[in-house]
Structure formats: structure tokens, C-alpha cells
Design a protein around this motif. Structure first.
Motif, mmCIF file in Angstrom:
data_model
loop_
_atom_site.group_PDB
_atom_site.id
_atom_site.type_symbol
_atom_site.label_atom_id
_atom_site.label_comp_id
_atom_site.label_asym_id
_atom_site.label_seq_id
_atom_site.Cartn_x
_atom_site.Cartn_y
_atom_site.Cartn_z
ATOM 1 N N VAL A 96 38.130 38.166 56.209
ATOM 2 C CA VAL A 96 37.721 37.599 54.916
ATOM 3 C C VAL A 96 37.301 38.716 53.974
ATOM 4 C CG1 VAL A 96 36.077 36.066 53.776
ATOM 5 C CG2 VAL A 96 37.028 35.433 55.989
ATOM 6 N N LYS A 97 36.567 39.702 54.521
ATOM 7 C CA LYS A 97 36.136 40.844 53.701
ATOM 8 C C LYS A 97 37.325 41.596 53.139
ATOM 9 C CE LYS A 97 31.555 42.404 54.903
ATOM 10 N NZ LYS A 97 30.776 43.321 55.726
ATOM 11 N N ALA A 98 38.377 41.763 53.991
ATOM 12 C CA ALA A 98 39.571 42.485 53.541
ATOM 13 C C ALA A 98 40.263 41.730 52.412
ATOM 14 C CB ALA A 98 40.530 42.686 54.715
ATOM 15 N N ILE A 99 40.392 40.391 52.584
ATOM 16 C CA ILE A 99 41.040 39.589 51.538
ATOM 17 C C ILE A 99 40.235 39.681 50.245
ATOM 18 C CG2 ILE A 99 41.674 37.234 50.859
ATOM 19 C CD1 ILE A 99 42.234 36.668 53.841
ATOM 20 N N LEU A 100 38.910 39.573 50.366
ATOM 21 C CA LEU A 100 38.065 39.632 49.171
ATOM 22 C C LEU A 100 38.152 40.990 48.483
ATOM 23 C CD1 LEU A 100 34.879 37.670 50.277
ATOM 24 C CD2 LEU A 100 36.485 37.045 48.478
ATOM 25 N N SER A 101 38.360 42.064 49.286
ATOM 26 C CA SER A 101 38.451 43.394 48.666
ATOM 27 C C SER A 101 39.670 43.476 47.754
ATOM 28 C CB SER A 101 38.490 44.484 49.742
ATOM 29 O OG SER A 101 39.808 44.589 50.264
ATOM 30 N N GLY A 102 40.702 42.652 48.039
ATOM 31 C CA GLY A 102 41.839 42.589 47.128
ATOM 32 C C GLY A 102 41.607 41.603 45.991
ATOM 33 N N LEU A 103 40.926 40.492 46.317
ATOM 34 C CA LEU A 103 40.721 39.446 45.307
ATOM 35 C C LEU A 103 39.795 39.880 44.179
ATOM 36 C CD1 LEU A 103 40.353 36.097 47.306
ATOM 37 C CD2 LEU A 103 42.265 36.872 45.931
ATOM 38 N N ARG A 104 38.717 40.610 44.536
ATOM 39 C CA ARG A 104 37.704 40.957 43.525
ATOM 40 C C ARG A 104 38.279 41.684 42.325
ATOM 41 N NH1 ARG A 104 33.975 42.746 47.846
ATOM 42 N NH2 ARG A 104 33.128 40.764 48.544
ATOM 43 N N PRO A 105 38.990 42.818 42.560
ATOM 44 C CA PRO A 105 39.564 43.495 41.386
ATOM 45 C C PRO A 105 40.553 42.606 40.634
ATOM 46 C CG PRO A 105 39.794 44.856 43.353
ATOM 47 C CD PRO A 105 39.269 43.539 43.799
ATOM 48 N N ALA A 106 41.329 41.785 41.378
ATOM 49 C CA ALA A 106 42.314 40.928 40.714
ATOM 50 C C ALA A 106 41.622 39.916 39.800
ATOM 51 C CB ALA A 106 43.178 40.207 41.747
ATOM 52 N N VAL A 107 40.490 39.357 40.273
ATOM 53 C CA VAL A 107 39.771 38.394 39.431
ATOM 54 C C VAL A 107 39.260 39.069 38.160
ATOM 55 C CG1 VAL A 107 37.697 36.970 39.280
ATOM 56 C CG2 VAL A 107 39.142 36.816 41.272
ATOM 57 N N ILE A 108 38.788 40.309 38.299
ATOM 58 C CA ILE A 108 38.348 41.031 37.096
ATOM 59 C C ILE A 108 39.535 41.210 36.139
ATOM 60 C CG2 ILE A 108 37.365 43.195 36.233
ATOM 61 C CD1 ILE A 108 35.731 43.309 38.813
ATOM 62 N N GLY A 109 40.721 41.486 36.710
ATOM 63 C CA GLY A 109 41.926 41.563 35.884
ATOM 64 C C GLY A 109 42.220 40.246 35.183
ATOM 65 N N LEU A 110 42.066 39.121 35.906
ATOM 66 C CA LEU A 110 42.314 37.800 35.311
ATOM 67 C C LEU A 110 41.315 37.522 34.191
ATOM 68 C CD1 LEU A 110 43.002 35.393 38.352
ATOM 69 C CD2 LEU A 110 44.559 36.926 37.181
ATOM 70 N N ILE A 111 40.057 37.870 34.429
ATOM 71 C CA ILE A 111 39.038 37.646 33.402
ATOM 72 C C ILE A 111 39.333 38.508 32.162
ATOM 73 C CG2 ILE A 111 36.570 37.783 32.865
ATOM 74 C CD1 ILE A 111 36.067 37.300 35.893
ATOM 75 N N SER A 112 39.761 39.763 32.405
ATOM 76 C CA SER A 112 40.120 40.631 31.277
ATOM 77 C C SER A 112 41.265 40.027 30.487
ATOM 78 C CB SER A 112 40.565 42.015 31.754
ATOM 79 O OG SER A 112 39.676 42.517 32.688
ATOM 80 N N SER A 113 42.234 39.460 31.215
ATOM 81 C CA SER A 113 43.390 38.889 30.534
ATOM 82 C C SER A 113 42.971 37.724 29.642
ATOM 83 C CB SER A 113 44.420 38.429 31.567
ATOM 84 O OG SER A 113 45.392 37.640 30.956
#
Lengths: 186, 192
Positions: free
Chosen positions: A107-124
Motif C-alpha cells: 500500500v505504501k508503494a502504491i501511495l508513493s506513486g499516487l501522492r505526486p500524481a494527485v498533486i499533478g491532478l490538483i495542479s491541473s
């Protein structure tokens, strides 16, 4: 009573099949409610406009709007509760389970990919909101004009939040007032 | 229900009622309020957990703003907290839209509505800009995270990709990069 149950069930279905939020659900809502003659296509476009100009998500707003127009406040409540109930149950289950698994290495590994992506989505979505605020397009996207008043409000608001730590809700009220002042009197 | 759960649930209701009343522009636009009310003022949840919550609630059915309220409410005060937060965030739109549906037929034609909305739009852009800076500071600490964030941004903004496949891909990338790191670590130990 039959209409109340129908309102509840239709909006529960809309709530259940909306994944990803935002405007992804507009086609589904449009289909379900124009099929039943609850609202015309112009009515749907009106709700989109109202949702953009009032707080609150489009799905909730359209549920309330259609429910109230069909059966008054009780109809509005039935539709609004309907749209919320399926995801409420799912989110509570996920939240309950998530607190137990969040330290698991996978779960930690998946979240390590999700976190930056969510910041990208919020930026978008920030970029889209800023672009809509700063640039108006008219005549079928052929002419563009820069709204300098909105850029002034943006800069003042950013300074107010970062330097003066003004509460976001107060900031929105100030910005609404600034909008009226700049766009009406100047 | 214990008295502390009741107290927290009442507080959640009022906090999320305020959030519901001022969130213009979709689910992400509520993050500035959550940061201020939930993270800073009440210290119920840590800033980095907010990003996780938004990652998770995007991937399940429902409205992002409502789902994240339910999730935060549950984390703070269990099922009663989830109910209080959800009711709180929905009620302001319910009241406002009910009034509009019953009395105002040409909402947009009322004086000053458009002008106030232009101001609000610019204000929301500023709030969200600020929150992107803040989240970036905690969530992006290395080049790998920066590249992922930029890729997600471009996928949505330039290529118009929907959010869920982008999140799925990011989750897979997270898994693969951990597997590679573990493998390198193991090999490093074997070579020693």
C-alpha cells in the motif's frame, strides 16, 4: 410516494455510477433526467451554470434542484440523500479498511506513486480554473480577451492568503466584493 | 456514543457546513478549507494524509467533495463523524439550490451575480495556487515525485486524460519503482 422512491433510486444509481467526480457525470445525469422529462436539455445547462456559480458539487445541486421542482423540499431531500448514500457506504468501508492497511509495504508503494500524481491532478484543475478566470473566449473561441481585473483580484487574494493568512471563506467573500467593485464601477 | 465523539461530531458538522458553503469550483477547491480547519486549527489529520485521502476517494464512486468529507469525518470520529461531516457539507448546497429552484427562475440575470462570480473565480484560483505550493512542499521531495506530478499534470491538461487511468498508472509506477529499489538493495547486500 412513488415519485419520492423513484427520485431516490434514480439518484442513488447516478451516485453509484459516478466515478472520478466533476463533469464526468453530466452525460449520465442528462440521460437519466431528460429520459423521464424531469428537465429539458436547457434545464440541465441552467443547472450546470448555477452549480458553477454557487458552492457545492454539480451532482448534489442537480439532485436537489430536480427533486425540489418535482416534489418540493421532501423530493429534494429524497434525491439528495439518494445521490449520497451509495458512496457514503463505500467510503466508510474503505476508510475503515484503509486505516488497517495503510502501513503495509505494498500500500505504501502504491501511495508513493499516487501522492505526486494527485498533486499533478490538483495542479491541473488549478490551471483550468485560473485560465477560465483570466481569459474569456467569445464568438466560438475565435477571440480571446484577458480579464485584467480578475488577474488583479488573483494577485491580491494570493497575497492575502500567504502574507496575512486570511481565512479562505473570508477571502471568497472579499473576492466577490472585489469582483463587483472592479467589474461594475471601473 | 461517547461524549467526546458527540463533541467531535458536532464540531465536524459545523466545520464541514462552512466548507460546503464556501467551496466553489469542485472537489479540489475544498482542500484549502480542509488544510485550514482540519489540519491547522483542529489538528485532526496530518497534511500529508490529506493527499492520500484525495487519492483514495477519487477512485471510488461518488462526488469527490462529499467522499472526502465522509472519509475525513470517519477518520476523526468514526461512523457518527462520517455522518456529521457528510450532512454538513451537503446541507448548504441543499438549502441554496432549494431556494433557487423554488423562487429564482433567472438566477444569472440578477444584478451583480455575474460580477461577484468573476471575483470568486479569481479567488478560488488563488486559494488553489496556494494549496498546490503547500502540498508540493510536503508531497514532492525528489526528482521522481516531481516527474510523476508533471506527467499527471500534462496528461490531464494537455491530453485531456481522465483522472482514474492516470491514478492507476501512478499506482503501478509506485509499485514497480519499489520493486526495483528492493531488488537493487538485495543485490547490493549480496555483492557485499
Amino acid at each position: 410516494m412513488r415519485i419520492l422512491i423513484e427520485l431516490f433510486l434514480i439518484f442513488a444509481k447516478i451516485g453509484l455510477f459516478t466515478v472520478g467526480g466533476g463533469y464526468a457525470m453530466i452525460p449520465l445525469i442528462t440521460q437519466e433526467i431528460t429520459k423521464r422529462n424531469w428537465l429539458t436539455l436547457e434545464g440541465v445547462i441552467d443547472i450546470i451554470a448555477i452549480s458553477e456559480m454557487t458552492p457545492g458539487p454539480f451532482a448534489i445541486n442537480s439532485a436537489t434542484f430536480i427533486g425540489v421542482r418535482q416534489m418540493g423540499l421532501i423530493g429534494g431531500a429524497a434525491a439528495t440523500i439518494g445521490v449520497v448514500v451509495p458512496s457514503f457506504i463505500i467510503v466508510v468501508l474503505v476508510a475503515k479498511y484503509f486505516t488497517r492497511v495503510k502501513d503495509h509495504p505494498v500500500v505504501k508503494a502504491i501511495l508513493s506513486g499516487l501522492r505526486p500524481a494527485v498533486i499533478g491532478l490538483i495542479s491541473s484543475s488549478t490551471y483550468t480554473i485560473a485560465r477560465n478566470a483570466f481569459i474569456s473566449r467569445t464568438a466560438g473561441n475565435l477571440t480571446m480577451s484577458i480579464n485584467w481585473r480578475s488577474i488583479v483580484i488573483f494577485v491580491l487574494a494570493l497575497a492575502g492568503i500567504m502574507k496575512l493568512k486570511i481565512h479562505p471563506a473570508l477571502m471568497i467573500l472579499i473576492c466577490a466584493a472585489l469582483g463587483i467593485i472592479l467589474y461594475v464601477w471601473i | 456514543m461517547s461524549s467526546s465523539t458527540l463533541k467531535k461530531s458536532l464540531k465536524l458538522f459545523t466545520v464541514f457546513f462552512r466548507i460546503g458553503a464556501f467551496t466553489f469550483g469542485g472537489g479540489y477547491a475544498m482542500i484549502p478549507y480542509i488544510e485550514r480547519e482540519i489540519v491547522e486549527n483542529n489538528k485532526w489529520i496530518k497534511s500529508e494524509d490529506i493527499i492520500d485521502i484525495f487519492a483514495i476517494v477519487q477512485s471510488v464512486p461518488g462526488v469527490i467533495a462529499v467522499n472526502s468529507s465522509t472519509f475525513v469525518g470517519y477518520r476523526v470520529a468514526g461512523i457518527f463523524g462520517a455522518l456529521a461531516a457528510t450532512l454538513g457539507v451537503v446541507l448548504p448546497s441543499y438549502i441554496l439550490i432549494a431556494v433557487i429552484a423554488m423562487f429564482l427562475y433567472n438566477f444569472k440575470e440578477y444584478p451583480f451575480v455575474n460580477e461577484a462570480f468573476y471575483g470568486i473565480q479569481a479567488g478560488v484560483a488563488a486559494l488553489m495556487c496556494h494549496v498546490v505550493f503547500k502540498l508540493g512542499k510536503t508531497g514532492i521531495r525528489n526528482g521522481y515525485a516531481l516527474v510523476l506530478a508533471m506527467a499527471a499534470f500534462l496528461a490531464l491538461t494537455v491530453f485531456g486524460a481522465p483522472a482514474i487511468p492516470v491514478l492507476l498508472a501512478a499506482g503501478v509506477i509506485g509499485l514497480v519503482s519499489m520493486a526495483i529499489r528492493n531488488k537493487n538493495k538485495k543485490e547490493g547486500e549480496e555483492n557485499r
